[in-house]
Scaffold this motif. Structure first.
Motif, PDB file in Angstrom:
ATOM      1  N   GLU A 171       0.874  -1.182   0.000  1.00 46.17           N
ATOM      2  CA  GLU A 171       0.000   0.000   0.000  1.00 46.17           C
ATOM      3  C   GLU A 171       0.911   1.232   0.000  1.00 46.17           C
ATOM      4  O   GLU A 171       1.976   1.229   0.607  1.00 46.17           O
ATOM      5  CB  GLU A 171      -0.930   0.007   1.202  1.00 46.17           C
ATOM      6  CG  GLU A 171      -0.262  -0.118   2.544  1.00 46.17           C
ATOM      7  CD  GLU A 171       0.083   1.230   3.148  1.00 46.17           C
ATOM      8  OE1 GLU A 171      -0.111   2.268   2.510  1.00 46.17           O
ATOM      9  OE2 GLU A 171       0.603   1.213   4.276  1.00 46.17           O
ATOM     10  N   VAL A 173      -0.318   4.639   0.619  1.00 52.91           N
ATOM     11  CA  VAL A 173      -1.205   5.766   0.935  1.00 52.91           C
ATOM     12  C   VAL A 173      -0.388   6.860   1.629  1.00 52.91           C
ATOM     13  O   VAL A 173       0.417   6.575   2.512  1.00 52.91           O
ATOM     14  CB  VAL A 173      -2.340   5.283   1.874  1.00 52.91           C
ATOM     15  CG1 VAL A 173      -3.249   6.439   2.251  1.00 52.91           C
ATOM     16  CG2 VAL A 173      -3.130   4.178   1.192  1.00 52.91           C
ATOM     17  N   PRO A 175      -1.505   9.762   3.727  1.00 49.87           N
ATOM     18  CA  PRO A 175      -2.697  10.407   4.298  1.00 49.87           C
ATOM     19  C   PRO A 175      -2.647  11.929   4.172  1.00 49.87           C
ATOM     20  O   PRO A 175      -1.621  12.538   4.428  1.00 49.87           O
ATOM     21  CB  PRO A 175      -2.654   9.972   5.776  1.00 49.87           C
ATOM     22  CG  PRO A 175      -1.886   8.700   5.770  1.00 49.87           C
ATOM     23  CD  PRO A 175      -0.859   8.854   4.698  1.00 49.87           C
ATOM     24  N   GLY A 272      12.667  17.620  12.681  1.00 54.79           N
ATOM     25  CA  GLY A 272      11.394  17.819  13.382  1.00 54.79           C
ATOM     26  C   GLY A 272      11.484  17.298  14.798  1.00 54.79           C
ATOM     27  O   GLY A 272      12.563  16.953  15.282  1.00 54.79           O
ATOM     28  N   ASP A 283       7.815   0.351   9.838  1.00 53.29           N
ATOM     29  CA  ASP A 283       8.132  -0.574   8.741  1.00 53.29           C
ATOM     30  C   ASP A 283       9.611  -0.986   8.694  1.00 53.29           C
ATOM     31  O   ASP A 283       9.913  -2.168   8.514  1.00 53.29           O
ATOM     32  CB  ASP A 283       7.742   0.050   7.394  1.00 53.29           C
ATOM     33  CG  ASP A 283       6.245   0.335   7.335  1.00 53.29           C
ATOM     34  OD1 ASP A 283       5.512  -0.181   8.210  1.00 53.29           O
ATOM     35  OD2 ASP A 283       5.799   1.076   6.453  1.00 53.29           O
ATOM     36  N   ARG A 425       9.275  23.116  13.631  1.00 51.97           N
ATOM     37  CA  ARG A 425       8.907  22.795  12.243  1.00 51.97           C
ATOM     38  C   ARG A 425       9.177  23.926  11.263  1.00 51.97           C
ATOM     39  O   ARG A 425       8.721  23.883  10.126  1.00 51.97           O
ATOM     40  CB  ARG A 425       7.400  22.459  12.174  1.00 51.97           C
ATOM     41  CG  ARG A 425       7.004  21.244  12.978  1.00 51.97           C
ATOM     42  CD  ARG A 425       7.406  19.954  12.308  1.00 51.97           C
ATOM     43  NE  ARG A 425       6.678  18.828  12.919  1.00 51.97           N
ATOM     44  CZ  ARG A 425       6.698  17.591  12.455  1.00 51.97           C
ATOM     45  NH1 ARG A 425       7.415  17.319  11.392  1.00 51.97           N
ATOM     46  NH2 ARG A 425       6.036  16.638  13.062  1.00 51.97           N
TER      47      ARG A 425
HETATM   48  N1  SAJ Z   1       8.892  13.744   8.805  1.00 54.28           N
HETATM   49  C1  SAJ Z   1       9.971  14.526   9.186  1.00 54.28           C
HETATM   50  N2  SAJ Z   1      10.747  15.076   8.215  1.00 54.28           N
HETATM   51  C2  SAJ Z   1      10.492  14.883   6.886  1.00 54.28           C
HETATM   52  C3  SAJ Z   1       9.386  14.079   6.512  1.00 54.28           C
HETATM   53  C4  SAJ Z   1       8.609  13.517   7.483  1.00 54.28           C
HETATM   54  O1  SAJ Z   1      10.227  14.721  10.381  1.00 54.28           O
HETATM   55  O2  SAJ Z   1      11.218  15.428   6.042  1.00 54.28           O
HETATM   56  C5  SAJ Z   1       8.073  13.113   9.845  1.00 54.28           C
HETATM   57  C6  SAJ Z   1       6.614  13.535   9.797  1.00 54.28           C
HETATM   58  O3  SAJ Z   1       6.415  14.699  10.565  1.00 54.28           O
HETATM   59  C7  SAJ Z   1       5.922  12.317  10.397  1.00 54.28           C
HETATM   60  C8  SAJ Z   1       6.795  11.158   9.957  1.00 54.28           C
HETATM   61  O4  SAJ Z   1       8.063  11.727   9.611  1.00 54.28           O
HETATM   62  O5  SAJ Z   1       5.930  12.400  11.803  1.00 54.28           O
HETATM   63  C9  SAJ Z   1       6.220  10.406   8.757  1.00 54.28           C
HETATM   64  O6  SAJ Z   1       6.004  11.356   7.777  1.00 54.28           O
HETATM   65  P1  SAJ Z   1       5.571  10.947   6.255  1.00 54.28           P
HETATM   66  O7  SAJ Z   1       5.583  12.192   5.448  1.00 54.28           O
HETATM   67  O8  SAJ Z   1       6.386   9.828   5.783  1.00 54.28           O
HETATM   68  O9  SAJ Z   1       4.054  10.589   6.466  1.00 54.28           O
HETATM   69  P2  SAJ Z   1       3.209   9.226   6.495  1.00 54.28           P
HETATM   70  O10 SAJ Z   1       3.849   8.260   7.404  1.00 54.28           O
HETATM   71  O11 SAJ Z   1       1.798   9.599   6.717  1.00 54.28           O
HETATM   72  O12 SAJ Z   1       3.184   8.712   5.020  1.00 54.28           O
HETATM   73  C10 SAJ Z   1       4.197   7.981   4.542  1.00 54.28           C
HETATM   74  C11 SAJ Z   1       4.143   8.290   3.056  1.00 54.28           C
HETATM   75  N3  SAJ Z   1       4.616   9.665   2.922  1.00 54.28           N
HETATM   76  C12 SAJ Z   1       5.150  10.209   1.861  1.00 54.28           C
HETATM   77  O13 SAJ Z   1       5.551   9.555   0.953  1.00 54.28           O
HETATM   78  C13 SAJ Z   1       5.201  11.705   1.833  1.00 54.28           C
HETATM   79  C14 SAJ Z   1       4.873   7.213   2.420  1.00 54.28           C
HETATM   80  O14 SAJ Z   1       6.171   7.148   2.902  1.00 54.28           O
HETATM   81  C15 SAJ Z   1       4.109   5.943   2.604  1.00 54.28           C
HETATM   82  O15 SAJ Z   1       3.291   5.780   1.482  1.00 54.28           O
HETATM   83  C16 SAJ Z   1       3.267   5.928   3.837  1.00 54.28           C
HETATM   84  O16 SAJ Z   1       3.977   6.603   4.835  1.00 54.28           O
HETATM   85  C17 SAJ Z   1       2.997   4.512   4.212  1.00 54.28           C
HETATM   86  O17 SAJ Z   1       1.835   4.190   4.367  1.00 54.28           O
HETATM   87  O18 SAJ Z   1       3.937   3.720   4.302  1.00 54.28           O
END
Ligand code: SAJ
Length: 439
Positions: A171, A173, A175, A272, A283, A425
């Motif tokens: 998957e 996604v 969100p 962050g 994962d 942030r």
């Molecule tokens: N975060 C940071 N710095 C960054 C990016 C993210 O601190 O540069 C933090 C976010 O604040 C959050 C966490 O990491 O707490 C995860 O962030 P995320 O953007 O990876 O968000 P998720 O977990 O909702 O979604 C991710 C998907 N995001 C993107 O591709 C942008 C992707 O990696 C996957 O499709 C999804 O997890 C999943 O379901 O595995």
């Protein structure tokens, strides 16, 4: 494959082609529900299966509990009889395809918790019949589909690749992402046999824009883990850089912004307060758990996990030092947390670093309040708090801290109301003020 056994593949292909296939989805969460909706929109009759009666009841009333699926999209599909939900797994007897999209969390010991996948697979095995396509979508370690799921379903009446077809498809996604939704995110799929891959690819191509077949379930499982481990490690790298820059009094945000002007070979990540969500922090440990069994230490993953895990402590130290510079001890001070969701513009608090930060602040004697436009009441991780108005909360506090940079916050009013704000942030990047302490 002998012609006798080609019948099941031909029959399923025909049903997929004319959309008469009965489609099933087990697990109606942020992955399963959007998938069920896409196939219902594509013209299939879809049955969602979930163990939570409340979800089943809400869905059958056309009410969506998943942010990325508006009720306005769901309700017409339910009313038209294209999509229905049930808690009764026996419906599997009448389904031609079933996607399993159930949680794969970590135990406290950081070992995979496969209980949801096993329970769902047991139900599928109980009701599986010749001609069925089964696809696991839950993020998991390489080998799960072939080593755990296949043996539960295959027997002398049900031979994989002939009588039934088994695939893995990660998957993807994101969100809250307005641009990429289930229908236009490329879909990787790998089968136990080439015939399985073919059926899986045919299935997804009926409803999704791009399908990416790969040669095995292990490859498909590993694709997902690479994607998310890549993110987790790069976030860890940039968090470590933030700590270095803090010590050297260099503005890490300016560094990243300038590095991001490189038109090739670089992808910006941002520091962050820590790593939240139910994917990125979790994962990669499915991969390191599996490689450990193969005698390989996944050191990058372990180190990134440590660095990301330290960020809440780093943030609370910054708050304590900022108050100290205003001759206020953290103990007894009022600290107002802005944003508790794990990332901006969503309502999900799972694994949110805000929870760790609140616990740490309370343990050091601070009086903590919070605001989050998406989370009116916080009940998680032993915390029971009611959100308050952001400006009011800041006005009443000795220090505010931006933990989740929701776009809905009025940052000018927040800055005006608070005597001191720690910004984890860079949400206040356009403001200059002595009150701001940046990560
Ligand atoms: N975060 C940071 N710095 C960054 C990016 C993210 O601190 O540069 C933090 C976010 O604040 C959050 C966490 O990491 O707490 C995860 O962030 P995320 O953007 O990876 O968000 P998720 O977990 O909702 O979604 C991710 C998907 N995001 C993107 O591709 C942008 C992707 O990696 C996957 O499709 C999804 O997890 C999943 O379901 O595995």
């Amino acid at each position: 494959m002998s012609s006798k056994n080609a019948q099941w593949a031909e029959q399923l292909a025909a049903k997929l082609g004319d959309r008469s296939a009965e489609v099933g989805v087990i697990g109606l969460g942020y992955v399963g529900l959007p998938l069920a909706v896409e196939f219902a929109k594509a013209g299939f009759h879809v049955t969602g299966i979930d163990v939570l009666e409340q979800k089943v009841e809400e869905l059958n009333r056309g009410v969506s509990y998943v942010q990325d699926v508006p009720s306005e999209v769901l309700a017409p599909l339910v009313e038209a009889g294209r999509l229905r939900a049930t808690a009764d797994f026996a419906v599997l007897k009448g389904l031609d395809t079933v996607n399993i999209a159930v949680p794969t969390p970590l135990r406290k010991t950081k070992d995979p918790d496969m209980s949801f996948v096993v329970a769902a697979s047991q139900q599928v095995a109980k009701f599986a019949h010749p001609g069925m396509l089964v696809i696991l979508e839950s993020t998991t370690y390489p080998g799960t589909t072939a080593e755990l799921v296949l043996p539960m379903i295959e027997n002398d009446r049900m031979r994989v690749g002939e009588d039934f077809f088994l695939c893995f498809s990660p998957e993807r996604v994101d969100p809250g992402n307005p641009r990429f939704q289930t229908w236009n995110i490329p879909k990787v799929v790998g089968g136990i046999t080439p015939e399985c891959t073919k059926m899986g690819a045919m299935f997804y191509s009926q409803a999704l824009e791009t399908v990416v077949p790969v040669s095995s379930t292990q490859v498909a499982e590993m694709v997902k883990l690479l994607e998310n481990t890549f993110r987790m490690i790069n976030i860890g790298l940039v968090n470590e850089l933030a700590v270095m820059c803090d010590r050297m009094r260099i503005n890490v945000w300016e560094v990243i912004e300038a590095a991001a002007t490189k038109p090739f070979g670089f992808m910006p990540f941002y520091p962050g307060p820590g790593l939240g969500g139910h994917c990125i922090p979790i994962d990669p440990f499915y991969l390191s758990w599996k490689t450990k069994q193969a005698g390989i230490e996944a050191r990058f993953i372990e180190l990134a996990g440590y660095v990301n895990g330290q960020m809440p402590h780093f943030v609370v130290d910054k708050i304590q030092n900022a108050l100290n510079d205003h001759t206020k001890p953290l103990k007894g001070s009022k600290v107002h947390v802005l944003g508790v969701a794990y990332k901006k513009n969503i309502d999900d608090v799972r694994e949110s670093p805000a929870l760790d930060i609140i616990h740490l602040l309370q343990r050091r004697g601070a009086e903590v309040s919070y605001s989050d436009p998406y989370v009116s009441a916080l009940r998680a991780d032993g915390l029971e708090m009611a959100g308050v108005d952001a400006v009011e909360g800041c006005r009443e506090s000795d220090c505010a801290v931006v933990v989740t940079d929701h776009a809905a916050f009025d940052y000018a009013a927040i800055l005006d109301a608070t005597p001191l704000v720690v910004d984890t942030r860079n949400a206040l990047k356009t403001f200059q003020s002595e009150k701001i302490v940046r990560l």
